[in-house]
Design a protein around this motif. Structure first.
Motif, PDB file in Angstrom:
ATOM      1  N   LEU A   4      -0.555  -1.578  -5.487  1.00  0.00           N
ATOM      2  CA  LEU A   4      -0.387  -2.818  -4.724  1.00  0.00           C
ATOM      3  C   LEU A   4       0.959  -2.886  -4.009  1.00  0.00           C
ATOM      4  O   LEU A   4       1.071  -3.538  -2.972  1.00  0.00           O
ATOM      5  N   ALA A   5       1.961  -2.224  -4.550  1.00  0.00           N
ATOM      6  CA  ALA A   5       3.306  -2.279  -3.975  1.00  0.00           C
ATOM      7  C   ALA A   5       3.632  -1.090  -3.072  1.00  0.00           C
ATOM      8  O   ALA A   5       4.693  -1.064  -2.450  1.00  0.00           O
ATOM      9  N   ALA A   6       2.732  -0.111  -2.974  1.00  0.00           N
ATOM     10  CA  ALA A   6       3.014   1.104  -2.204  1.00  0.00           C
ATOM     11  C   ALA A   6       3.279   0.768  -0.739  1.00  0.00           C
ATOM     12  O   ALA A   6       2.537   0.016  -0.115  1.00  0.00           O
ATOM     13  N   GLY A   7       4.348   1.355  -0.219  1.00  0.00           N
ATOM     14  CA  GLY A   7       4.772   1.062   1.147  1.00  0.00           C
ATOM     15  C   GLY A   7       3.928   1.727   2.220  1.00  0.00           C
ATOM     16  O   GLY A   7       3.047   2.545   1.940  1.00  0.00           O
ATOM     17  N   TRP A   8       4.219   1.366   3.442  1.00  0.00           N
ATOM     18  CA  TRP A   8       3.516   1.836   4.635  1.00  0.00           C
ATOM     19  C   TRP A   8       3.511   3.363   4.670  1.00  0.00           C
ATOM     20  O   TRP A   8       4.547   3.993   4.493  1.00  0.00           O
ATOM     21  N   ASP A  53      -0.461  -7.546  11.318  1.00  0.00           N
ATOM     22  CA  ASP A  53       0.974  -7.652  11.094  1.00  0.00           C
ATOM     23  C   ASP A  53       1.497  -9.014  11.545  1.00  0.00           C
ATOM     24  O   ASP A  53       2.247  -9.676  10.820  1.00  0.00           O
ATOM     25  N   LYS A  54       1.102  -9.456  12.727  1.00  0.00           N
ATOM     26  CA  LYS A  54       1.576 -10.734  13.268  1.00  0.00           C
ATOM     27  C   LYS A  54       1.130 -11.897  12.381  1.00  0.00           C
ATOM     28  O   LYS A  54       1.912 -12.805  12.102  1.00  0.00           O
ATOM     29  N   LEU A  55      -0.104 -11.872  11.931  1.00  0.00           N
ATOM     30  CA  LEU A  55      -0.625 -12.925  11.050  1.00  0.00           C
ATOM     31  C   LEU A  55       0.198 -12.997   9.767  1.00  0.00           C
ATOM     32  O   LEU A  55       0.643 -14.070   9.358  1.00  0.00           O
ATOM     33  N   LEU A  56       0.400 -11.853   9.133  1.00  0.00           N
ATOM     34  CA  LEU A  56       1.144 -11.838   7.865  1.00  0.00           C
ATOM     35  C   LEU A  56       2.610 -12.195   8.070  1.00  0.00           C
ATOM     36  O   LEU A  56       3.186 -12.943   7.272  1.00  0.00           O
ATOM     37  N   SER A  57       3.231 -11.686   9.134  1.00  0.00           N
ATOM     38  CA  SER A  57       4.638 -12.035   9.354  1.00  0.00           C
ATOM     39  C   SER A  57       4.784 -13.519   9.666  1.00  0.00           C
ATOM     40  O   SER A  57       5.734 -14.159   9.207  1.00  0.00           O
ATOM     41  N   ILE A  61       4.654 -12.996   4.837  1.00  0.00           N
ATOM     42  CA  ILE A  61       4.087 -12.058   3.858  1.00  0.00           C
ATOM     43  C   ILE A  61       4.319 -10.635   4.344  1.00  0.00           C
ATOM     44  O   ILE A  61       4.148 -10.334   5.521  1.00  0.00           O
ATOM     45  N   MET A  62       4.667  -9.745   3.413  1.00  0.00           N
ATOM     46  CA  MET A  62       4.883  -8.335   3.731  1.00  0.00           C
ATOM     47  C   MET A  62       3.575  -7.721   4.226  1.00  0.00           C
ATOM     48  O   MET A  62       2.577  -7.729   3.519  1.00  0.00           O
ATOM     49  N   LEU A 130      -0.131 -21.987   6.743  1.00  0.00           N
ATOM     50  CA  LEU A 130      -0.688 -20.658   6.974  1.00  0.00           C
ATOM     51  C   LEU A 130      -0.507 -19.787   5.740  1.00  0.00           C
ATOM     52  O   LEU A 130      -1.456 -19.131   5.283  1.00  0.00           O
ATOM     53  N   ARG A 131       0.691 -19.786   5.185  1.00  0.00           N
ATOM     54  CA  ARG A 131       0.975 -18.967   3.994  1.00  0.00           C
ATOM     55  C   ARG A 131       0.065 -19.337   2.822  1.00  0.00           C
ATOM     56  O   ARG A 131      -0.444 -18.460   2.116  1.00  0.00           O
ATOM     57  N   ALA A 132      -0.171 -20.630   2.624  1.00  0.00           N
ATOM     58  CA  ALA A 132      -0.992 -21.087   1.497  1.00  0.00           C
ATOM     59  C   ALA A 132      -2.426 -20.572   1.590  1.00  0.00           C
ATOM     60  O   ALA A 132      -3.068 -20.349   0.564  1.00  0.00           O
ATOM     61  N   LEU A 133      -2.922 -20.360   2.792  1.00  0.00           N
ATOM     62  CA  LEU A 133      -4.277 -19.840   2.953  1.00  0.00           C
ATOM     63  C   LEU A 133      -4.298 -18.308   2.982  1.00  0.00           C
ATOM     64  O   LEU A 133      -5.135 -17.684   2.319  1.00  0.00           O
ATOM     65  N   VAL A 134      -3.367 -17.702   3.703  1.00  0.00           N
ATOM     66  CA  VAL A 134      -3.378 -16.252   3.873  1.00  0.00           C
ATOM     67  C   VAL A 134      -3.024 -15.516   2.586  1.00  0.00           C
ATOM     68  O   VAL A 134      -3.670 -14.523   2.237  1.00  0.00           O
ATOM     69  N   LYS A 135      -2.006 -15.978   1.874  1.00  0.00           N
ATOM     70  CA  LYS A 135      -1.486 -15.231   0.719  1.00  0.00           C
ATOM     71  C   LYS A 135      -2.564 -14.914  -0.324  1.00  0.00           C
ATOM     72  O   LYS A 135      -2.741 -13.745  -0.686  1.00  0.00           O
ATOM     73  N   PRO A 136      -3.320 -15.887  -0.830  1.00  0.00           N
ATOM     74  CA  PRO A 136      -4.326 -15.532  -1.842  1.00  0.00           C
ATOM     75  C   PRO A 136      -5.455 -14.660  -1.278  1.00  0.00           C
ATOM     76  O   PRO A 136      -5.982 -13.799  -1.984  1.00  0.00           O
ATOM     77  N   GLN A 137      -5.803 -14.868  -0.013  1.00  0.00           N
ATOM     78  CA  GLN A 137      -6.856 -14.046   0.588  1.00  0.00           C
ATOM     79  C   GLN A 137      -6.388 -12.606   0.766  1.00  0.00           C
ATOM     80  O   GLN A 137      -7.131 -11.656   0.482  1.00  0.00           O
ATOM     81  N   HIS A 138      -5.161 -12.435   1.195  1.00  0.00           N
ATOM     82  CA  HIS A 138      -4.590 -11.094   1.363  1.00  0.00           C
ATOM     83  C   HIS A 138      -4.463 -10.397   0.014  1.00  0.00           C
ATOM     84  O   HIS A 138      -4.808  -9.212  -0.126  1.00  0.00           O
TER      85      HIS A 138
END
Length: 172
Positions: A4-8, A53-57, A61-62, A130-138
């Motif tokens: 889960l933490a592995a980078g790009w 990327d744009k959505l998460l940033s 969110i990373m 936005l964060r409250a919805l995206v974070k758990p889904q991501h």
């Protein structure tokens, strides 16, 4: 946890690259044109953020995690933008000969369809909303994809020749 933490993968760290290699094991078919990744064309593929990327940033969110990456053609990568993860894929499915094509193409990258389909809609949301919805889904998406990658790794390490259908049905 480590998956889960592995980078790009572009950063050339071992675990990120291993996840990318696992995601190409079953052919990694392009989302739009359906071409399989090969040793000849892999160098022409681009790193694509499954959750944009744009959505998460925008949500703080990373975005650049190996589990959020798929290799697709440059042309496909340029047409995605900040769309909800499944919106672009649904549009492509409408021009595909079979509605299950998008699910099959995602599966060829070890990308689970359901958590992408459940993501959004985000519309014009910003900030904490936005964060409250995206974070758990991501996070749900990352966990499910990690299961698929782990299952493939376990099969390969046990010396078996895994089949995609078995990996998909065994995970979860």
């Amino acid at each position: 946890g480590e998956l889960l933490a592995a980078g790009w993968p572009k950063s050339k760290r071992t675990l990120g690259r291993a996840i990318l290699a696992a995601s190409t094991y079953f052919g990694a078919r392009d989302f739009a044109d359906d071409t399989q990744v090969t040793t000849e064309n892999v160098i022409k593929r681009e790193y694509h953020h499954l959750f944009p990327d744009k959505l998460l940033s925008d949500a703080g969110i990373m975005a650049s995690l190996a589990l959020n990456c798929a290799l697709i053609t440059w042309k496909t990568n340029r047409t995605i933008g900040r769309l909800d993860p499944i919106k672009y894929l649904e549009a492509r499915a409408k021009v595909a000969p079979d509605p299950s094509a998008v699910r099959d193409r995602l599966s060829s990258h070890l990308v689970p369809y359901e958590p992408l389909a459940a993501a959004g809609p985000y519309g014009e949301m910003v900030g904490e909303e936005l964060r409250a919805l995206v974070k758990p889904q991501h996070e749900a998406f990352l966990r499910e994809r990690a299961e698929l990658v782990l299952r493939l790794a376990e099969e390969l390490c046990a010396g078996r020749q895994p089949q995609l259908g078995a990996i998909l049905s065994a995970a979860g």
